[in-house]
Design a protein around this motif. Structure first.
Motif, mmCIF file in Angstrom:
data_model
loop_
_atom_site.group_PDB
_atom_site.id
_atom_site.type_symbol
_atom_site.label_atom_id
_atom_site.label_comp_id
_atom_site.label_asym_id
_atom_site.label_seq_id
_atom_site.Cartn_x
_atom_site.Cartn_y
_atom_site.Cartn_z
ATOM 1 N N ALA A 67 18.357 13.185 20.810
ATOM 2 C CA ALA A 67 19.007 12.993 22.106
ATOM 3 C C ALA A 67 20.005 14.116 22.375
ATOM 4 C CB ALA A 67 19.702 11.642 22.146
ATOM 5 N N ALA A 97 15.202 5.746 26.692
ATOM 6 C CA ALA A 97 15.080 5.426 25.275
ATOM 7 C C ALA A 97 14.490 4.037 25.161
ATOM 8 C CB ALA A 97 16.436 5.488 24.580
ATOM 9 N N TYR A 118 18.556 2.885 28.578
ATOM 10 C CA TYR A 118 18.097 2.205 27.373
ATOM 11 C C TYR A 118 17.281 0.977 27.753
ATOM 12 C CZ TYR A 118 21.026 5.069 24.377
ATOM 13 O OH TYR A 118 21.572 6.122 23.696
ATOM 14 N N PHE A 170 17.303 9.779 15.921
ATOM 15 C CA PHE A 170 17.296 9.597 17.370
ATOM 16 C C PHE A 170 18.472 10.324 18.015
ATOM 17 C CE2 PHE A 170 19.447 7.229 20.764
ATOM 18 C CZ PHE A 170 18.551 7.451 21.792
ATOM 19 N N ASP A 177 13.370 1.103 22.715
ATOM 20 C CA ASP A 177 13.567 0.589 21.353
ATOM 21 C C ASP A 177 12.732 -0.672 21.188
ATOM 22 O OD1 ASP A 177 14.396 -0.271 18.902
ATOM 23 O OD2 ASP A 177 16.534 -0.294 19.355
ATOM 24 N N LEU A 186 11.821 8.332 22.714
ATOM 25 C CA LEU A 186 12.765 8.952 23.639
ATOM 26 C C LEU A 186 11.966 9.808 24.621
ATOM 27 C CD1 LEU A 186 15.665 9.696 24.538
ATOM 28 C CD2 LEU A 186 15.600 11.560 22.863
#
Length: 506
Positions: free
Chosen positions: A497, A436, A458, A493, A438, A473
């Motif tokens: 997921a 993921a 992440y 999101f 961001d 993602l």
């Protein structure tokens, strides 16, 4: 009992085994051949071209540097790993022997791809690929048993039993990666349908008394096709006889010379044949890639002519797509229907490759109608739009899965974005987890550390090129599962997921 039993220790079976091993599955690989070495897998006859999509698969698991070394690529001529500009291809590939000019490919019209370590295809050989993957499998603690030809397969609701070499082996799942004449496919009762051959093809390593009589590269003639490879004496040819020369017969020097003379229109002489084999363009595919607890990948699921070098690349794509889904199923955290997406996503890709092969055969036939079409196609691929279209097909760039997200990145191979600290997406994927990313200024996707910890990595922070997205993602196979704009929505999101990775770990 192993989690997964794989039949076939070629590149597809070994890549799949490594994907499963990386995810913590116990894996047994059964291989019919007693030894890994074969002249058909080494240079020159074992030479294969890996597409960009296949090179990306090795790169994302940290296997690209040893693959380059094993393939003899040491010149550092690849794309600049620190660059984030759109890449431009150095090689264009070919369609039906008509070579593309890479300078005519309109990069802006292709799906977004960034320059980086895996931005180009690669010429390698099967022996190098299999040696690398076998070594990697050993490091992961996977078991490979050679000289074990599978002769029976039986399954029930709890697992699969295969008989090989007088022994029975049990696993919860079985995957046939055992090639075009797959024993698993036949024993498990898969339906295999398609079209019959138009030609007999030959691959040979020979000594030519008068090589100057043959032209270099692809040569489309009024009587067929022949290819003179850069390696001296490595010849391929296609004789449009309806596939009459069966593979069960070993081609003799006289037969090969007769066919080569007819196809080339010369009186070329073969003074010696070191090794030779025949093949056809029979194009067949199973109607599904799964029957209960038995699945298929690679040539076991689809066969076609080697035109365009799509076979190995399609098989690696199968392995990458299946590996993480089967592992999630083994570990019990796969969302409902996840394993069924393997057939749903990869069967259309295989069908497209078969049609791509058939189209090339139709253009190459030595008859007036096909040669007229050939002239038209040659003009079309000489245009910017034509070259771009063909390049998108042969490179794998055009593949997109419908994942229910409208963002232009969704369903495509994720571009290798680079974070400001220099970390690339490929660096983050080496442990086989999803990622993921961001990029948003307020870190909207940050979650408690335990959420999906074992399944999603992440990465937070700005990127040198975020491609206009606020968050992305990426599935373990490198496909973008979901992407959102500059201000990503955390609820969307989490929904995405959950769809691909199941419930978050507690």
């Amino acid at each position: 009992m192993h989690d997964v039993m794989i039949v076939g220790a070629g590149p597809v079976g070994l890549f799949l085994a490594c994907e499963l091993g990386l995810a913590g599955c116990s894996v047994l690989v059964l291989e019919r051949e007693p030894e890994p070495g074969s002249p058909w897998r080494a240079e020159p006859l074992g030479m294969r071209g890996l597409s960009v999509a296949s090179v990306e698969a090795f790169y994302r698991r940290g296997l690209l540097p040893p693959l380059l070394a094993a393939s003899g690529v040491h010149d550092g001529s690849g794309p600049n790993p620190g660059a984030d500009e759109r890449w431009t291809p150095r090689r264009g590939g070919h369609f039906a022997g008509m070579v593309l000019d890479p300078d005519k490919v309109d990069v802006a019209a292709l799906p977004v791809r960034l320059a980086g370590p895996a931005a180009e295809g690669l010429l390698t050989n099967l022996a190098a690929v299999e040696a690398l993957l076998s070594e990697h499998a050993a490091k992961l603690g996977l078991e490979i048993r050679r000289g074990a030809a599978v002769t029976a397969v039986a399954q029930d609701g709890g697992g699969v039993v295969a008989r090989a070499g007088g022994h029975e082996y049990a696993a919860r799942w079985l995957v046939g990666c055992d090639g075009g004449r797959s024993a698993v496919r036949k024993l498990a009762g898969f339906e295999f349908v398609g079209t019959e051959p138009q030609f007999t093809g030959y691959a040979m390593h020979v000594t030519i008394a008068d090589p100057e009589k043959l032209g270099p590269g692809f040569n489309l003639t009024p009587n067929g096709v022949y290819v003179q490879m850069p390696t001296r004496g490595h010849i391929g040819m296609m004789d449009f006889d309806g596939g009459a020369f069966d593979r069960s017969r070993q081609p003799t020097r006289d037969h090969l010379q007769t066919v080569l003379r007819r196809v080339s229109g010369t009186d070329v002489t073969l003074s010696d044949v070191r090794i030779a084999s025949s093949f056809t363009d029979r194009a067949m595919q199973t109607t599904t890639y799964r029957r209960g607890r038995v699945l298929l990948a690679g040539d076991a699921a689809h066969i076609h002519s080697p035109l365009g070098g799509q076979g190995l690349n399609t098989g690696i794509g199968d392995a990458v797509n299946l590996g993480w889904k089967l592992a999630a199923t083994v570990h019990g955290h796969a969302p409902e229907g996840l394993l069924d997406t393997y057939t749903r996503e990869r069967h259309p890709v295989g069908a497209r490759v078969l049609d791509w092969s058939r189209a090339q055969v139709a253009v190459m036939r030595p008859d007036p109608h096909s040669q007229a079409i050939q002239a038209v196609v040659r003009e079309l691929i000489g245009t910017r739009d034509g070259a771009t279209y063909v390049f998108g097909q042969v490179s794998g760039s055009s593949i997109r899965h419908d994942l229910g997200c409208e963002h232009p990145l969704a369903g495509r191979s994720a571009p290798d974005v680079r974070l400001e600290d220099g970390t690339r997406l490929g660096d983050l994927m080496q442990d086989g987890r999803g990622v993921a990313l961001d990029f948003s200024a307020d870190r909207r996707l940050r979650r408690p550390a335990a959420a999906w910890r074992s399944r999603i990595r992440y990465a937070v922070g700005p990127a040198t090129n975020d491609l206009g997205a606020g968050a992305v993602l990426v599935r373990p196979d490198g496909v973008v599962a979901w992407a959102d704009e500059r201000l990503p929505d955390r609820e969307r999101f989490e929904r995405a997921a959950g769809l691909w990775f199941g419930r978050p770990a507690s």
